[in-house]
Design an enzyme around this catalytic site. Sequence first.
Site, PDB file in Angstrom:
ATOM      1  N   SER A 100       0.831  -1.208   0.000  1.00  0.00           N
ATOM      2  CA  SER A 100       0.000   0.000   0.000  1.00  0.00           C
ATOM      3  C   SER A 100       0.863   1.255   0.000  1.00  0.00           C
ATOM      4  O   SER A 100       0.541   2.236  -0.666  1.00  0.00           O
ATOM      5  CB  SER A 100      -0.957  -0.009   1.191  1.00  0.00           C
ATOM      6  N   GLU A 101       1.963   1.245   0.764  1.00  0.00           N
ATOM      7  CA  GLU A 101       2.932   2.334   0.693  1.00  0.00           C
ATOM      8  C   GLU A 101       4.345   1.803   0.870  1.00  0.00           C
ATOM      9  O   GLU A 101       4.572   0.826   1.593  1.00  0.00           O
ATOM     10  CB  GLU A 101       2.689   3.412   1.753  1.00  0.00           C
ATOM     11  N   THR A 102       5.269   2.471   0.231  1.00  0.00           N
ATOM     12  CA  THR A 102       6.700   2.271   0.463  1.00  0.00           C
ATOM     13  C   THR A 102       7.274   3.610   0.891  1.00  0.00           C
ATOM     14  O   THR A 102       7.046   4.632   0.238  1.00  0.00           O
ATOM     15  CB  THR A 102       7.412   1.766  -0.801  1.00  0.00           C
ATOM     16  N   HIS A 135       1.368   4.263   8.900  1.00  0.00           N
ATOM     17  CA  HIS A 135       1.923   2.923   9.106  1.00  0.00           C
ATOM     18  C   HIS A 135       3.321   2.801   8.501  1.00  0.00           C
ATOM     19  O   HIS A 135       4.166   2.075   9.028  1.00  0.00           O
ATOM     20  CB  HIS A 135       0.974   1.847   8.561  1.00  0.00           C
ATOM     21  N   TRP A 152      -9.553   3.298  -0.680  1.00  0.00           N
ATOM     22  CA  TRP A 152      -8.845   4.339  -1.432  1.00  0.00           C
ATOM     23  C   TRP A 152      -8.507   3.912  -2.858  1.00  0.00           C
ATOM     24  O   TRP A 152      -7.365   3.995  -3.292  1.00  0.00           O
ATOM     25  CB  TRP A 152      -7.606   4.784  -0.669  1.00  0.00           C
TER      26      TRP A 152
END
Length: 262
Positions: A39-41, A67, A193
């Site tokens: 979802s994110e890096t 997170h 999202w």
Amino acid sequence: MVDSFTSEPFKGNPAGVCLLDKPLSNDFMQSIAIEVNLSETAFVQDQGDYFSIRYFSPIMEIPLCGHATLASAKVLFDQNQDVNEIHFKTAEGLELQAYRNGEKVSLKFPNYGIVDRDAPQALLYAMGIDSILNSAYNYENLELMIELEDADELRNLQPDFDAMKASISDINGVVVTAKSNQPDFDFESRYFWPWSGGNEDPVTGATHTFLTGYWAKKLSKTKLRAFQCSARTGVLELEVLSEEQILITGDARIILSGEMTI
């Protein structure tokens, strides 16, 4: 790779953490985020008295990610056992602090507000929601908030994500929240999202920059426990420090470490 807001592997929200020895271009970081496909890096670089941090989903750069900040702090604390406090600065100049809290990590984040905003009926229909208690909007994260009366309804939502995207275009995501009916938690949430990341984010620190203040006022409490009732689940300990700041505390587990040969 770090699972955030959980003490168990393969729970919580996984984030990639890239520790950089030199700056990378936006396109290069976006390519890495697509390759990592979480979802994110987070891309973290030591700047001397602070660490710069930027967040990329597989689709776009994200202004703030709780997170991935927690994951980054966990990695840095793990590598530097004598360090108990870390300062981050985001691409927009937002300063964040992380503190070692036993095995957990505490993050000092901004206490954002919300403004009233109607949720489009087409969006509610796409999410399978018939009635709501409240809807509002957070400008900093470009996120719509919808409050439901029933936590069970929240857990059972099965949105049509294509219809959600077609119903509204000027937001990054929708957080749906409800007062918890579990004795160990004050409120619950889920974050969708498809506009900027994926269909559903397992655990979302950024939404709690405004959910914390919202529920603190609603429940007349300054310390809260939140449960993100996604499939992976996650737990957040929250505290309102002032009108400007909150504290988000959570566990994290380092799952994988290595070196990218690029």
